[in-house]
Design an enzyme around this catalytic site. Structure first.
Site, PDB file in Angstrom:
ATOM      1  CG  HIS A   3       5.342  29.430  29.173  1.00 39.19           C
ATOM      2  ND1 HIS A   3       5.316  30.763  29.529  1.00 39.19           N
ATOM      3  CD2 HIS A   3       4.962  29.400  27.866  1.00 39.19           C
ATOM      4  CE1 HIS A   3       4.930  31.491  28.489  1.00 39.19           C
ATOM      5  NE2 HIS A   3       4.713  30.684  27.463  1.00 39.19           N
ATOM      6  NE  ARG A  63       2.602  35.706  27.561  1.00 40.38           N
ATOM      7  CZ  ARG A  63       3.004  34.767  26.702  1.00 40.38           C
ATOM      8  NH1 ARG A  63       2.590  33.521  26.832  1.00 40.38           N
ATOM      9  NH2 ARG A  63       3.851  35.055  25.728  1.00 40.38           N
TER      10      ARG A  63
HETATM   11  P1  NAP Z   1      -3.949  37.045  18.678  1.00 38.85           P
HETATM   12  O1  NAP Z   1      -4.014  36.494  17.303  1.00 38.85           O
HETATM   13  O2  NAP Z   1      -3.508  38.456  18.864  1.00 38.85           O
HETATM   14  O3  NAP Z   1      -5.407  36.846  19.319  1.00 38.85           O
HETATM   15  C1  NAP Z   1      -5.769  37.437  20.513  1.00 38.85           C
HETATM   16  C2  NAP Z   1      -7.260  37.274  20.697  1.00 38.85           C
HETATM   17  O4  NAP Z   1      -7.617  37.856  21.962  1.00 38.85           O
HETATM   18  C3  NAP Z   1      -8.068  38.016  19.627  1.00 38.85           C
HETATM   19  O5  NAP Z   1      -9.198  37.267  19.273  1.00 38.85           O
HETATM   20  C4  NAP Z   1      -8.482  39.292  20.355  1.00 38.85           C
HETATM   21  O6  NAP Z   1      -9.684  39.869  19.904  1.00 38.85           O
HETATM   22  C5  NAP Z   1      -8.686  38.775  21.761  1.00 38.85           C
HETATM   23  N1  NAP Z   1      -8.622  39.882  22.714  1.00 38.85           N
HETATM   24  C6  NAP Z   1      -7.621  40.749  22.944  1.00 38.85           C
HETATM   25  N2  NAP Z   1      -7.969  41.657  23.869  1.00 38.85           N
HETATM   26  C7  NAP Z   1      -9.242  41.347  24.230  1.00 38.85           C
HETATM   27  C8  NAP Z   1     -10.171  41.917  25.132  1.00 38.85           C
HETATM   28  N3  NAP Z   1      -9.863  43.000  25.848  1.00 38.85           N
HETATM   29  N4  NAP Z   1     -11.391  41.351  25.256  1.00 38.85           N
HETATM   30  C9  NAP Z   1     -11.731  40.274  24.507  1.00 38.85           C
HETATM   31  N5  NAP Z   1     -10.890  39.679  23.604  1.00 38.85           N
HETATM   32  C10 NAP Z   1      -9.659  40.222  23.486  1.00 38.85           C
HETATM   33  O7  NAP Z   1      -3.002  36.176  19.596  1.00 38.85           O
HETATM   34  P2  NAP Z   1      -2.614  34.634  19.428  1.00 38.85           P
HETATM   35  O8  NAP Z   1      -1.520  34.484  18.436  1.00 38.85           O
HETATM   36  O9  NAP Z   1      -3.858  33.855  19.231  1.00 38.85           O
HETATM   37  O10 NAP Z   1      -1.987  34.335  20.869  1.00 38.85           O
HETATM   38  C11 NAP Z   1      -2.769  34.489  22.059  1.00 38.85           C
HETATM   39  C12 NAP Z   1      -1.868  34.428  23.270  1.00 38.85           C
HETATM   40  O11 NAP Z   1      -1.429  33.090  23.490  1.00 38.85           O
HETATM   41  C13 NAP Z   1      -0.556  35.199  23.137  1.00 38.85           C
HETATM   42  O12 NAP Z   1      -0.746  36.585  23.375  1.00 38.85           O
HETATM   43  C14 NAP Z   1       0.296  34.553  24.196  1.00 38.85           C
HETATM   44  O13 NAP Z   1       0.103  35.262  25.407  1.00 38.85           O
HETATM   45  C15 NAP Z   1      -0.286  33.142  24.339  1.00 38.85           C
HETATM   46  N6  NAP Z   1       0.670  32.089  23.934  1.00 38.85           N
HETATM   47  C16 NAP Z   1       1.025  31.152  24.856  1.00 38.85           C
HETATM   48  C17 NAP Z   1       1.884  30.126  24.495  1.00 38.85           C
HETATM   49  C18 NAP Z   1       2.253  29.049  25.480  1.00 38.85           C
HETATM   50  O14 NAP Z   1       3.119  28.216  25.193  1.00 38.85           O
HETATM   51  N7  NAP Z   1       1.627  28.984  26.625  1.00 38.85           N
HETATM   52  C19 NAP Z   1       2.411  30.071  23.206  1.00 38.85           C
HETATM   53  C20 NAP Z   1       2.037  31.048  22.297  1.00 38.85           C
HETATM   54  C21 NAP Z   1       1.155  32.061  22.670  1.00 38.85           C
HETATM   55  P3  NAP Z   1      -9.819  40.433  18.410  1.00 38.85           P
HETATM   56  O15 NAP Z   1      -9.836  39.203  17.525  1.00 38.85           O
HETATM   57  O16 NAP Z   1     -11.118  41.130  18.437  1.00 38.85           O
HETATM   58  O17 NAP Z   1      -8.634  41.299  18.158  1.00 38.85           O
END
Ligand code: NAP
Length: 310
Positions: free
Chosen positions: A273, A225
């Site tokens: 994006h 993001r």
């Molecule tokens: P997720 O499963 O919720 O994983 C988020 C990761 O970030 C987890 O490992 C979490 O730690 C870590 N995290 C959160 N807060 C943190 C902090 N304060 N310090 C350190 N680590 C932290 O999410 P996801 O499904 O992988 O998706 C990640 C992001 O990708 C989404 O939120 C979205 O913004 C982005 N995205 C972008 C696209 C695009 O097309 N560009 C598409 C889809 C998603 P824990 O494991 O310890 O909880």
């Protein structure tokens, strides 16, 4: 009769209508309808995209859950009218797309594709790139998408490190957590990939201090993001050579404004994006499974933790 309201951009209904109907029927339901309009008093579930016109959830007395089509929930998590469980999207199609996009951009940097493909006669520079095993890639965020990308990058032979909020153990990946862990993780990161959610705690994760902790000439890839990066600090680090190049798919304001310096910076690649997106066929199965769980009293999948912000 179960009423499932599809509240997303109207032009996406065409690709979701059949998969959702099929998936809900396959989950065992016979008495249901998936619709784009219904009296609020009759709605049981809302399949939701934050760019829908629907922003007020207060008039839905029967609503049991909101099932988001997006992985990132930063646009809805603070909505005070949401009083039912909110589930985010975890979709195999989304995961596969992100693995592919991240792998492509990591390899572009690792192999020095720009320099070697666009070379000119005077630029004959026969230096082969290092092997993957001599290159360290750091993945910030080891959740559904980050862990999948780590696994793929690892399979190509790279040294992979990662950073998350809670301690993690992923075979072959050197995992860090917490604030000190971020600096330790970045200190060897020749390529960093940001796959963190946008929360108050993750904003400006890459800033002047953390960018300076990376090896000089490192690469930044952000499909997470926009607010994860302090843009001013990144531009300064690009200008002074601390960061060699950045590939950015997400921005604080999207579409990226025409006058933003990223558009014209020679060391920045902007993508609109498109790193990955939810795929209707597989996402519909996740939605249907959560409806099945909710109706049978089983715990919902992919529940958003509102206190953590993701
Ligand atoms: P997720 O499963 O919720 O994983 C988020 C990761 O970030 C987890 O490992 C979490 O730690 C870590 N995290 C959160 N807060 C943190 C902090 N304060 N310090 C350190 N680590 C932290 O999410 P996801 O499904 O992988 O998706 C990640 C992001 O990708 C989404 O939120 C979205 O913004 C982005 N995205 C972008 C696209 C695009 O097309 N560009 C598409 C889809 C998603 P824990 O494991 O310890 O909880």
């Amino acid at each position: 009769m179960l009423t499932i309201l599809f509240a997303a951009r109207p032009d996406s209904w065409g690709e979701y209508e059949a998969p959702l109907n099929r998936a809900v029927a396959t989950a065992g339901f016979t008495e249901f309808r998936v619709v784009t309009e219904a009296p609020p008093a009759e709605v049981d579930y809302i399949v939701y995209a934050p760019n829908s016109d629907l922003q007020d959830f207060s008039g839905f007395p029967r609503l049991k859950a909101i099932l988001s089509l997006w992985a990132g929930v930063e646009k809805i998590i603070g909505n005070p009218t949401i009083t039912v469980p909110l589930c985010r999207m975890v979709d195999t199609g989304l995961r596969e797309g992100m693995r592919e996009w991240v792998t492509g951009h990591v390899l572009r940097y690792h192999l020095g594709m720009d320099a070697h493909i666009t070379g000119a006669p005077g630029l004959w520079d026969p230096v082969a790139p290092p092997l993957a095993r001599n290159r360290t890639v750091a993945i910030l965020g080891l959740g559904e998408l980050g862990a999948a990308c780590a696994e793929t990058i690892l399979a190509l032979g790279f040294n992979v490190t990662g950073w998350s909020r809670n301690p993690k153990s992923i075979p072959g990946v050197t995992c860090f957590d917490g604030e000190d862990g971020l600096i330790d993780c970045l200190s060897s990161a020749e390529i960093v990939v940001l796959l963190l959610p946008d929360t108050p705690a993750t904003q400006n994760t890459l800033n002047a201090r953390t960018l300076a902790a990376m090896p000089r000439g490192a690469f930044v890839i952000n499909p997470g993001r926009g607010p994860l990066i302090d843009d001013e600090a990144l531009l300064a680090a690009l200008d002074n050579g601390q960061i060699a190049h950045a590939t950015l798919d997400v921005f604080r304001v999207e579409p990226l404004p025409a006058d933003h310096p990223y558009w014209h910076h020679p060391q920045v690649t902007v993508t609109p994006h498109i790193a990955s997106e939810t795929r209707p066929e597989t996402a519909a199965e996740v939605i249907a499974e959560n409806i099945r769980r909710s109706e049978s009293g089983a715990p919902l999948l992919h529940l958003v933790d509102r206190s953590a912000g993701y």
